[in-house]
Design an enzyme around this catalytic site. Sequence first.
Site, PDB file in Angstrom:
ATOM      1  N   THR A 156     -84.392   1.988 -32.703  1.00 58.32           N
ATOM      2  CA  THR A 156     -84.762   3.316 -32.204  1.00 58.32           C
ATOM      3  C   THR A 156     -85.383   4.022 -33.406  1.00 58.32           C
ATOM      4  O   THR A 156     -84.953   3.804 -34.540  1.00 58.32           O
ATOM      5  CB  THR A 156     -83.558   4.134 -31.691  1.00 58.32           C
ATOM      6  OG1 THR A 156     -82.623   4.290 -32.763  1.00 58.32           O
ATOM      7  CG2 THR A 156     -82.853   3.446 -30.531  1.00 58.32           C
ATOM      8  N   HIS A 157     -86.372   4.825 -33.159  1.00 61.32           N
ATOM      9  CA  HIS A 157     -87.119   5.501 -34.249  1.00 61.32           C
ATOM     10  C   HIS A 157     -87.656   4.482 -35.253  1.00 61.32           C
ATOM     11  O   HIS A 157     -87.798   4.795 -36.434  1.00 61.32           O
ATOM     12  CB  HIS A 157     -86.252   6.532 -34.970  1.00 61.32           C
ATOM     13  CG  HIS A 157     -85.485   7.426 -34.054  1.00 61.32           C
ATOM     14  ND1 HIS A 157     -85.978   8.632 -33.615  1.00 61.32           N
ATOM     15  CD2 HIS A 157     -84.281   7.279 -33.466  1.00 61.32           C
ATOM     16  CE1 HIS A 157     -85.091   9.198 -32.806  1.00 61.32           C
ATOM     17  NE2 HIS A 157     -84.053   8.384 -32.686  1.00 61.32           N
ATOM     18  N   SER A 278    -109.966 -12.741 -42.791  1.00 60.17           N
ATOM     19  CA  SER A 278    -110.753 -11.731 -43.483  1.00 60.17           C
ATOM     20  C   SER A 278    -111.981 -12.413 -44.067  1.00 60.17           C
ATOM     21  O   SER A 278    -111.914 -13.545 -44.519  1.00 60.17           O
ATOM     22  CB  SER A 278    -109.906 -11.111 -44.590  1.00 60.17           C
ATOM     23  OG  SER A 278    -110.746 -10.545 -45.569  1.00 60.17           O
ATOM     24  N   LYS A 284    -105.846 -14.396 -45.498  1.00 60.84           N
ATOM     25  CA  LYS A 284    -105.446 -13.547 -44.369  1.00 60.84           C
ATOM     26  C   LYS A 284    -105.682 -14.141 -42.992  1.00 60.84           C
ATOM     27  O   LYS A 284    -106.640 -14.852 -42.746  1.00 60.84           O
ATOM     28  CB  LYS A 284    -106.202 -12.209 -44.448  1.00 60.84           C
ATOM     29  CG  LYS A 284    -105.806 -11.388 -45.644  1.00 60.84           C
ATOM     30  CD  LYS A 284    -105.094 -10.111 -45.319  1.00 60.84           C
ATOM     31  CE  LYS A 284    -105.904  -9.189 -44.460  1.00 60.84           C
ATOM     32  NZ  LYS A 284    -105.283  -7.881 -44.365  1.00 60.84           N
ATOM     33  N   ASN A 286    -105.394 -12.083 -39.443  1.00 60.58           N
ATOM     34  CA  ASN A 286    -105.048 -10.771 -38.902  1.00 60.58           C
ATOM     35  C   ASN A 286    -104.668 -10.842 -37.425  1.00 60.58           C
ATOM     36  O   ASN A 286    -105.081 -11.755 -36.718  1.00 60.58           O
ATOM     37  CB  ASN A 286    -106.235  -9.821 -39.074  1.00 60.58           C
ATOM     38  CG  ASN A 286    -106.608  -9.659 -40.535  1.00 60.58           C
ATOM     39  OD1 ASN A 286    -105.734  -9.592 -41.394  1.00 60.58           O
ATOM     40  ND2 ASN A 286    -107.903  -9.635 -40.818  1.00 60.58           N
ATOM     41  N   GLU A 291    -104.230  -5.685 -32.295  1.00 60.47           N
ATOM     42  CA  GLU A 291    -104.799  -4.390 -32.717  1.00 60.47           C
ATOM     43  C   GLU A 291    -105.760  -3.858 -31.667  1.00 60.47           C
ATOM     44  O   GLU A 291    -105.773  -2.663 -31.345  1.00 60.47           O
ATOM     45  CB  GLU A 291    -105.537  -4.553 -34.050  1.00 60.47           C
ATOM     46  CG  GLU A 291    -104.623  -4.834 -35.215  1.00 60.47           C
ATOM     47  CD  GLU A 291    -105.420  -5.062 -36.499  1.00 60.47           C
ATOM     48  OE1 GLU A 291    -105.416  -4.168 -37.364  1.00 60.47           O
ATOM     49  OE2 GLU A 291    -106.047  -6.116 -36.625  1.00 60.47           O
ATOM     50  N   TYR A 318    -119.356  15.138   0.528  1.00 59.27           N
ATOM     51  CA  TYR A 318    -119.972  14.316  -0.509  1.00 59.27           C
ATOM     52  C   TYR A 318    -120.770  15.180  -1.480  1.00 59.27           C
ATOM     53  O   TYR A 318    -121.479  16.105  -1.084  1.00 59.27           O
ATOM     54  CB  TYR A 318    -120.918  13.265   0.117  1.00 59.27           C
ATOM     55  CG  TYR A 318    -121.556  12.391  -0.949  1.00 59.27           C
ATOM     56  CD1 TYR A 318    -120.905  11.267  -1.431  1.00 59.27           C
ATOM     57  CD2 TYR A 318    -122.794  12.723  -1.505  1.00 59.27           C
ATOM     58  CE1 TYR A 318    -121.465  10.483  -2.437  1.00 59.27           C
ATOM     59  CE2 TYR A 318    -123.359  11.947  -2.502  1.00 59.27           C
ATOM     60  CZ  TYR A 318    -122.697  10.833  -2.964  1.00 59.27           C
ATOM     61  OH  TYR A 318    -123.248  10.072  -3.965  1.00 59.27           O
ATOM     62  N   GLN A 323    -121.214   9.747  -7.516  1.00 58.26           N
ATOM     63  CA  GLN A 323    -121.873   8.524  -7.968  1.00 58.26           C
ATOM     64  C   GLN A 323    -121.343   8.076  -9.336  1.00 58.26           C
ATOM     65  O   GLN A 323    -121.393   6.902  -9.671  1.00 58.26           O
ATOM     66  CB  GLN A 323    -123.386   8.779  -8.043  1.00 58.26           C
ATOM     67  CG  GLN A 323    -124.198   7.632  -8.561  1.00 58.26           C
ATOM     68  CD  GLN A 323    -125.677   7.819  -8.270  1.00 58.26           C
ATOM     69  OE1 GLN A 323    -126.093   7.844  -7.116  1.00 58.26           O
ATOM     70  NE2 GLN A 323    -126.477   8.001  -9.313  1.00 58.26           N
ATOM     71  N   LYS A 326    -118.111   5.076 -10.397  1.00 60.84           N
ATOM     72  CA  LYS A 326    -118.043   3.618 -10.500  1.00 60.84           C
ATOM     73  C   LYS A 326    -118.013   3.112 -11.936  1.00 60.84           C
ATOM     74  O   LYS A 326    -117.323   2.129 -12.238  1.00 60.84           O
ATOM     75  CB  LYS A 326    -119.207   2.986  -9.728  1.00 60.84           C
ATOM     76  CG  LYS A 326    -119.014   3.085  -8.224  1.00 60.84           C
ATOM     77  CD  LYS A 326    -120.266   2.761  -7.441  1.00 60.84           C
ATOM     78  CE  LYS A 326    -121.272   3.891  -7.368  1.00 60.84           C
ATOM     79  NZ  LYS A 326    -120.783   5.127  -6.709  1.00 60.84           N
TER      80      LYS A 326
HETATM   81  N1  ARG Z   1    -125.471   6.005  -5.070  1.00 62.29           N
HETATM   82  C1  ARG Z   1    -124.699   6.917  -4.336  1.00 62.29           C
HETATM   83  C2  ARG Z   1    -123.249   6.919  -4.858  1.00 62.29           C
HETATM   84  O1  ARG Z   1    -122.923   6.036  -5.556  1.00 62.29           O
HETATM   85  C3  ARG Z   1    -124.687   6.538  -2.897  1.00 62.29           C
HETATM   86  C4  ARG Z   1    -124.545   7.685  -1.985  1.00 62.29           C
HETATM   87  C5  ARG Z   1    -125.760   8.535  -2.062  1.00 62.29           C
HETATM   88  N2  ARG Z   1    -125.686   9.609  -1.116  1.00 62.29           N
HETATM   89  C6  ARG Z   1    -126.524  10.619  -1.121  1.00 62.29           C
HETATM   90  N3  ARG Z   1    -126.355  11.541  -0.234  1.00 62.29           N
HETATM   91  N4  ARG Z   1    -127.455  10.720  -2.000  1.00 62.29           N
HETATM   92  O2  ARG Z   1    -122.475   7.795  -4.578  1.00 62.29           O
END
Ligand code: ARG
Length: 477
Positions: A156-157, A278, A284, A286, A291, A318, A323, A326
């Site tokens: 601990t610690h 190294s 060495k 590593n 890390e 929306y 967009q 993703k």
């Molecule tokens: N490329 C857009 C996205 O990833 C798709 C949807 C686009 N919709 C729009 N009304 N422009 O969200």
Amino acid sequence: MTSPTVASAPPSYVRTGGSEFLRSLDVDRALARVDIAGSLVHAEMLERVGLLSKEDARRILGGLRSIHREIVSGSFPWREELEDVHTNVEVRLSQLIGPAGGRLHTARSRNDQIALDERLYLREIVYGTAQLLDLFQRVLVDRAATERDTLIPGYTHLQRAQPISLAHHLLAHFWRLERDFDRLTATERRANVSPLGAGALAGSTLPIDPVWVARRLGFDRSFENSLDAVSDRDPFAELLFDLALLATHLSALGEEWVLWTTSEFGFARAGERMGSGSSLMPQKRNADVAELARAKAARVTGDLVTLLGTLKGLPLAYDRDLQEDKAPVRDAVRTIDLTLTALASAFEDLEFDRLRMAEAASDPALRATDVAEELVRQGMPFREAHEAVGAYVRAADGPIGPASARRALPTLDAAAESLFDPAHALERRATPGGPSPASVGFQLDRARECLAAHGPSLSSLGHRVELIEELVNGERK
Ligand code: ARG
């Protein structure tokens, strides 16, 4: 028949001077397969409800499957100026099959289309990552099973505190990862709702059948509210939290391997899969992998913060901001998958120095609690015992051990010997969930039961992933 030039011209909705800034193709082309699967089922549904003739439906399904083959073989003519994967596929479809292609997008918007794609993509991601996580958990459990009697100090610690076994320590990491596994699969389960049919935001005036689509794509049900359906990014937010916490767990593990492989600790030797040497210092080796695992948590946490920041304050339904959801997901998943793979491999290569660990755990000061508990067993209130042992440890008239302990605390008498005997140190900690070899035996059984339960949840997930594959390959009736 529409002339090919007309069919391949960008639709007016993507014709803009700002297209370079607007495009998302770099990121969303990875969604092509699920996008095509969604389109296939959408077309099937349009035919079922009478919005598409048999002949047009046949052409559309055939065209979409050709496009899938082009994408897989690398011959698909991706066009940056078409903004995203959806428009690339749709324009190519019209190029391949003529005007019937223009009927595919009936009663659909890119808004519900991308929302659908993301849920199918999440299904694939969770399936992949959960399998890697499961593998790493197995590596930990297998090693733990052989290290039940390997004594190490628990900390601990970062100060030596009480004796535990290496098995107990490794299993502590296992249980963190088990919760991560549970979170990931639960996130996928919650997200298994189809948004297709929400349209741009308010459904459609045409008689579409979102429930049929949902079932056909392996979803548990269809959305309840079209505004929510096109704007809900909870699945990605949850996924990123799950991954950020997993990354945090892996960073803690990485930090320990870094420490353990130093000459100061010397609990383990890094094998060749742990890192490189190294470029300057020939002696060495590593712990680079550990890390980097430590560092990656920052990046994945950043991905989570990026998404939450993007979602904050967005009005329904929306917004183009969505967009941007993703890229952080893709980054986090790649990062985690690489980290899990590297850690599992480096771990198999990690050589523990049992002697060094035992030495560190035999530090007699680590028995102080056991001595106090012996006094409790003899009837002394714990608070008094704590004071008495504390006073003894601070002012012992000789090295901490049976002899000086007996002088300071005469009631210990014969018990003193075994209290300081490292061989007994573990066995005595036999409470449920504790580190004694017997308790760890139960723990290992529980861990193996959990691993066995991964089977059904992975196979249900795998089945739904497979279903998409069968759809795009035309193997699903
Ligand atoms: N490329 C857009 C996205 O990833 C798709 C949807 C686009 N919709 C729009 N009304 N422009 O969200």
